[in-house]
Scaffold this active site. Structure first.
Site, PDB file in Angstrom:
ATOM      1  CB  SER A  29      -3.914   6.378  -2.872  1.00  0.00           C
ATOM      2  OG  SER A  29      -4.099   7.709  -2.454  1.00  0.00           O
ATOM      3  CD  GLU A  76     -13.340   5.360   2.966  1.00  0.00           C
ATOM      4  OE1 GLU A  76     -13.212   6.064   3.986  1.00  0.00           O
ATOM      5  OE2 GLU A  76     -12.388   4.750   2.442  1.00  0.00           O
ATOM      6  CB  ALA A  77     -14.455   4.322   7.754  1.00  0.00           C
ATOM      7  CG  HIS A 124       4.799  12.362   2.446  1.00  0.00           C
ATOM      8  ND1 HIS A 124       5.853  13.059   1.863  1.00  0.00           N
ATOM      9  CD2 HIS A 124       3.667  12.867   1.888  1.00  0.00           C
ATOM     10  CE1 HIS A 124       5.367  13.934   0.998  1.00  0.00           C
ATOM     11  NE2 HIS A 124       4.047  13.849   0.998  1.00  0.00           N
TER      12      HIS A 124
END
Length: 535
Positions: free
Chosen positions: A13, A34-35, A471
């Site tokens: 994000s 990015e993995a 979260h």
């Protein structure tokens, strides 16, 4: 070893926002690592497809916590996005900015992060269907969709029940007044998920100065003295890249894990695993906050989404409707209603977030896919989570192996307040169910069930059956005091140069509501700070 101006670790994000914004001028060379894989998969692009990727290891880190002593040893499954867009590619898409007081808390420890500073950023981000009214934004990268005209009839009945229980409807919980029952706003555009990758990254991919590598697992930050100069990562074989600045955007779990693997963290922990200490900071991985939720499941005497998502024929019909029109239940989230209300005595702002789903499913062990396999009977869920829990967990590496998941200690229900508000929330679920609007359609309470009567029984139910709302945040929190934080107000890691953290891990306190919108806002704010320094 190639050289870049900025190396961003993680295309979630915040990372997707950074990559798009920092490459806008066409001059700065940006590498985004990015993995996980690309987000161009139908289960990611279809909004309700998150039920299919909930346990899919291709797109999901599939973390599990350590046994929690506060919950009788229960372990909690923590899905986290491992794909372009990060968790914005696998979440329930609810768009919630948070309460203005959240950011006053932030600004108190990190100047420049108060509500007056961040509110314009939320407007910049949004392409709100209701238009720009001075509070909401229009024309931004993230399209925010109001679902009220498309939801199941039971969701309208939920709003009616809330009014009967004494909680009026909020016409726009992201507007001037957050408080009240609501229809949720979700990040979709044209019936497809509007993740951070789709909203920010994809329009930027054609830029020659932006390079994106998927399947690139960063194993450590490289230092020369106390300055970060690059990263080492595995993509096929081991590779490395140099950068004028390294920015960690791996999220609340992966960013503190990578800091510890790179020599920044609790000194004794790093030495125990044979990692040379670059900068000792006991706060790395601490202050872990999360929203813990619970719900009540009811069997009803009217059709619910169970009858549409359960049978094969129902799935085929829904699929055809979606393919032909990009509308219908597959274009929505399962959480159609909810809101933010006050229930504890003396509360000055919303202390409970609500969820209503016109579908029900038994929460099953890790490895199954409950979200797309609802109960065989007509059912619905009324759920909640405390907005501002006070319990704090922590995470730490379990070895020097960068491919081993860290230890995750959730430490839920550790304070009297958290236990009290969870009990109050469960009592409220029953009050809502007892309203005239719901009592005429509810046949029985499947769980907690009639046998759960007193507070002790309900507390046991909460310990056993509560769930994460996904979260997690705060593990590299920002602040001016290095003894109490990991990054400063400009998101620079204390004690070293050339290294920042930009994601939900920097939240000083957990927001009132879902964390995706605040994480995107952090990416926007960081881009402004970084570009200002470059100028």
């Amino acid at each position: 070893m190639e050289d870049y101006d900025y190396i961003i670790v993680g295309a979630g994000s915040s990372g997707s926002v950074l990559a798009a914004r920092l490459s806008e001028d066409g001059r700065a060379r940006v590498l985004l690592l990015e993995a996980g894989p690309s987000d161009l998969h139908p289960w990611i692009q279809m909004p309700i497809g998150y039920g299919k990727v909930f346990y899919d290891k291709r797109f999901n880190w599939k973390y599990t916590t350590e046994p929690d002593p506060n919950r009788d040893g229960v372990q909690t499954y923590w899905p986290r996005g491992k794909v372009l867009g990060g968790s914005s590619s696998i979440n329930a898409m609810v768009w919630a900015r948070g309460h203005p007081s959240d950011y006053e808390e932030w600004g108190a420890v990190a100047p420049g992060w108060g509500w007056d500073e961040v509110a314009p950023l939320f407007r910049r981000i949004e392409d709100w269907e209701g238009g720009d009214d001075g509070v909401r934004g229009s024309g931004g990268p993230v399209h925010v969709h109001d679902v009220r005209d498309e939801v199941h009839p039971l969701t309208h009945r939920y709003v009616e029940a809330m009014a009967q229980a004494g909680f009026p409807q909020s016409p726009d919980y992201n507007g001037p007044d957050m408080e009240g029952a609501a229809f949720y706003q979700i990040t979709t555009r044209g019936g497809m998920r509007a993740s951070a990758a789709r909203s920010y990254l994809r329009p930027a991919l054609r830029r020659a100065n932006l390079r994106v590598e998927t399947g690139a697992h960063v194993t450590r930050v490289l230092f020369e003295g106390r300055r970060a100069v690059g990263v080492e990562y595995r993509r096929g074989g081991m590779r490395s890249a140099r950068g004028r600045e390294v920015i960690l955007s791996g999220g609340a779990i992966n960013s503190p894990q990578l800091l510890q693997l790179s020599g920044i963290g609790p000194g004794a922990l790093l030495q125990r695993h044979g990692i040379a200490v670059v900068q000792e900071n006991a706060q790395v991985g601490r202050n872990l906050a999360d929203h813990l939720g619970a719900d009540a499941l009811y069997r009803v005497n009217v059709p619910t989404l169970n009858q549409q998502l359960g049978p094969v024929l129902g799935k085929v019909r829904a699929g055809l409707q979606y393919l032909l029109t990009r509308k219908g239940l597959l274009s929505l989230s399962l959480n159609q209603g909810g809101g933010f209300i006050r229930i504890m005595e003396g509360a000055s702002r919303p202390d409970i977030q609500l969820y209503f789903s016109p579908v029900s499913y038994t929460r099953a062990p890790v490895g199954t896919r409950p979200l797309m396999n609802p109960d065989p009977f007509p059912g619905m869920l009324i759920g909640f989570n405390p907005c501002k829990p006070t319990s704090k967990g922590y995470l730490q590496i379990r070895s020097a192996d960068p491919f081993a998941a860290p230890e995750l200690h959730s430490n839920y229900l550790d304070t009297n307040y958290d236990r009290a508000v969870m009990l109050a929330g469960m009592r409220l679920m029953r009050e809502i169910a007892a309203t005239p609007a719901f009592s005429e359609v509810i046949e029985d309470e499947v769980y907690p069930g009639a046998e759960v009567k007193d507070d002790a029984q309900m507390a046991e139910f909460i310990r056993q059956k509560a769930w994460t709302v996904f979260h997690q945040c705060g593990t590299c929190r920002m602040g001016t005091d290095p003894a109490e934080s990991v990054v400063d107000a400009r998101l620079r890691v204390h004690g070293v140069q050339g290294l920042r953290v930009v994601d939900a891990s920097v939240f000083p306190t957990i927001p009132t509501g879902n964390t995706n919108a605040p994480a995107i806002m952090v990416g926007e704010r960081a881009a402004d700070l970084i570009r200002a320094e470059a100028r």
